[in-house]
Design an enzyme around this catalytic site. Structure first.
Site, PDB file in Angstrom:
ATOM      1  N   ASP A   2       0.840  -1.207   0.000  1.00 47.54           N
ATOM      2  CA  ASP A   2       0.000   0.000   0.000  1.00 47.54           C
ATOM      3  C   ASP A   2       0.870   1.250   0.000  1.00 47.54           C
ATOM      4  OD1 ASP A   2      -2.349   1.462   0.007  1.00 47.54           O
ATOM      5  OD2 ASP A   2      -2.662   1.305   2.167  1.00 47.54           O
ATOM      6  N   CYS A   3       1.831   1.267  -0.896  1.00 48.66           N
ATOM      7  CA  CYS A   3       2.764   2.394  -0.974  1.00 48.66           C
ATOM      8  C   CYS A   3       2.171   3.521  -1.824  1.00 48.66           C
ATOM      9  CB  CYS A   3       4.083   1.925  -1.581  1.00 48.66           C
ATOM     10  SG  CYS A   3       5.284   3.248  -1.723  1.00 48.66           S
TER      11      CYS A   3
END
Length: 105
Positions: free
Chosen positions: A52-53
């Site tokens: 979830d960058c």
């Protein structure tokens, strides 16, 4: 610090999210190298992937450090898969499309 049914807060970190920084800021430019190095270390050496960058989960702190937030979507990657991802990444960087297809198979 606390928790709700949907959110767990384990530590508060003061800073500015990368998506709030100016495109010309030195912090954003410095962050690129730091993020690349951290993700390569995690993915290819340590066997972890932060799935979830985005700029809201990357914080530039008052100590001039980059902080990665929201580790709820972390995946452990086995050594064999880590090496396969490295092979794929190197083929993509070299624009070697035959190797890309082979590495992705």
């Amino acid at each position: 610090l606390g928790a709700t049914r949907d959110v767990l807060v384990s530590e508060w970190v003061d800073g500015r999210a990368l998506n709030e920084l100016s495109d010309r800021s030195w912090q954003l430019k410095k962050s690129v190298d730091c993020i690349r190095n951290a993700y390569c270390q995690a993915l290819y050496v340590d066997g972890y992937f932060h799935a979830d960058c985005h700029g809201g989960n990357l914080l530039w702190t008052a100590k001039d450090e980059l902080c990665v937030l929201d580790c709820g979507l972390m995946v452990e990657i086995g050594r064999e898969d880590s090496l396969a991802l490295l092979s794929l990444s190197l083929a993509l960087a070299a624009r070697d499309w035959a190797r890309v297809v082979s590495a992705a198979a």
